[in-house]
Write an enzyme that holds these catalytic residues in place. Sequence first.
Site, PDB file in Angstrom:
ATOM      1  N   ASP A 145       2.145  -8.828   6.185  1.00 50.23           N
ATOM      2  CA  ASP A 145       2.817  -8.966   4.903  1.00 50.23           C
ATOM      3  C   ASP A 145       4.134  -9.732   4.990  1.00 50.23           C
ATOM      4  O   ASP A 145       4.354 -10.689   4.242  1.00 50.23           O
ATOM      5  CB  ASP A 145       3.062  -7.583   4.289  1.00 50.23           C
ATOM      6  CG  ASP A 145       3.734  -7.675   2.939  1.00 50.23           C
ATOM      7  OD1 ASP A 145       3.024  -7.838   1.934  1.00 50.23           O
ATOM      8  OD2 ASP A 145       4.980  -7.601   2.885  1.00 50.23           O
ATOM      9  N   ALA A 173       2.421  -8.995  -0.558  1.00 51.68           N
ATOM     10  CA  ALA A 173       1.414  -9.953  -0.080  1.00 51.68           C
ATOM     11  C   ALA A 173       0.082  -9.252   0.159  1.00 51.68           C
ATOM     12  O   ALA A 173      -0.985  -9.762  -0.201  1.00 51.68           O
ATOM     13  CB  ALA A 173       1.895 -10.648   1.197  1.00 51.68           C
ATOM     14  N   ASP A 174       0.132  -8.080   0.750  1.00 49.24           N
ATOM     15  CA  ASP A 174      -1.086  -7.279   0.941  1.00 49.24           C
ATOM     16  C   ASP A 174      -1.681  -6.859  -0.395  1.00 49.24           C
ATOM     17  O   ASP A 174      -2.891  -6.968  -0.617  1.00 49.24           O
ATOM     18  CB  ASP A 174      -0.769  -6.026   1.762  1.00 49.24           C
ATOM     19  CG  ASP A 174      -0.704  -6.301   3.250  1.00 49.24           C
ATOM     20  OD1 ASP A 174      -1.631  -6.925   3.781  1.00 49.24           O
ATOM     21  OD2 ASP A 174       0.278  -5.890   3.882  1.00 49.24           O
ATOM     22  N   LEU A 175      -0.836  -6.349  -1.277  1.00 49.18           N
ATOM     23  CA  LEU A 175      -1.322  -5.802  -2.534  1.00 49.18           C
ATOM     24  C   LEU A 175      -1.968  -6.868  -3.409  1.00 49.18           C
ATOM     25  O   LEU A 175      -3.040  -6.646  -3.988  1.00 49.18           O
ATOM     26  CB  LEU A 175      -0.171  -5.124  -3.275  1.00 49.18           C
ATOM     27  CG  LEU A 175       0.438  -3.906  -2.565  1.00 49.18           C
ATOM     28  CD1 LEU A 175       1.696  -3.442  -3.277  1.00 49.18           C
ATOM     29  CD2 LEU A 175      -0.566  -2.772  -2.477  1.00 49.18           C
ATOM     30  N   GLY A 178      -5.369  -7.836  -2.077  1.00 47.85           N
ATOM     31  CA  GLY A 178      -6.381  -6.842  -2.405  1.00 47.85           C
ATOM     32  C   GLY A 178      -6.823  -6.923  -3.852  1.00 47.85           C
ATOM     33  O   GLY A 178      -8.021  -6.838  -4.158  1.00 47.85           O
TER      34      GLY A 178
END
Length: 401
Positions: A145, A173-175, A178
């Site tokens: 992230d 960035a991860d969220l 997803g």
Amino acid sequence: MQETRGPLTGIRVLDLTRVLAGPTCTQMLGDLGAEIIKIERPEAGDDTRGFAPPFIPNTKESAYFVGVNRNKKSVTVDIAKPEGQALVLKLLEHCDILAENFKVGALAKYGLGYEQLKAKFPKLIYCSITGFGQTGPYAPRPGYDALIQAMGGVMSLTGEPNGSPQKVGVPVADLFAGLYGCIGILAALNHRNATGEGQQIDIGMLDTHVAWLANQGMNYLATGENPPRLGNQHPNIAPYQEFPSKDGYIILAVGNDPTFERFCKAFGQEHLLSDPRFATNAIRVQNRQLVTDTLTPVMKSKTTAEWIEALEALKIGCGPINTLEQVFADPHVKARNMVLEMPHPTGETVKVIANPVKLSATPPTYRSAPPVLGQHTAEVLGGLLGLGEAEIAGLKEKGIT
């Protein structure tokens, strides 16, 4: 637990994701009714089971893991072993979607890459979430992230003008990766409904990060100039920022010229309306420091609560800068049911953050709390694949499950 059918009821997902980006995607699918079979490593499980403290009170479950793994069945399988790979292939015969966030090419070593599976499972929707996507010079690199926030530009935009670049305080960035993965899966499901054809979804965290640069990205494309860090100020609107109040801070969001006029007339600043340096939003943006310096003593004249009462009466955007304690105690957050309690298999009750998608006919459902490691191995292998107790016990003895 709720038994309400969701819009994805009847869809089964083989979940080979871990940590945050992938589990965010699959939890959203689970909340919408899909059955999620989460494959985890025997003994160790998803990496985030060890991302602690904090733990959920009176359990050995990390808060991190519990946050993105409800509505999932935990099945332990060692996919590095041929017997484990064979189990995954048998499970895929009963699944609509495979979601994974391994490094590019990693699953192909186990015979589980998309190109290896698509002929045998032509209807399979295969979602791959990686740091940099399946193609391009950075494709083999791992994605993290903070790394993506740095490379994707948002850190150059975040922080005080004279301070160091800052990442956002949650792993955006991860969220976003997803959530974009979930959008891709829903689109692919619609395509499959029309054609019977599956496909691969290629989500790169850097791609999704660039995509949500939004107005700042467009500001650069329009001018060729790197936007500066502005702290809490807005690049295109002024005043739209935090100000000190008599007892703390407040966000003031003056979105247009009529709102600025209402503000000035209500709070003794009529003289600014005849000052050409404040005449329009575009001019105020050019003179943002003057705007800040002029309004700061005004904003310091009242407490945050006094400002919120006065500004809301005039329909001028404002709000407190809440701690998380204040967020979860906020009456509006409570009214929107953004925290829920679920009975956990440990016997405890766990609090989780609810799904924000409000659907009038098929709302998200909360059927099962985040599982303990391997909780559903026997149930899935026995019920779905028809393996007997002796076979399941033998797989466990050999370290395959």
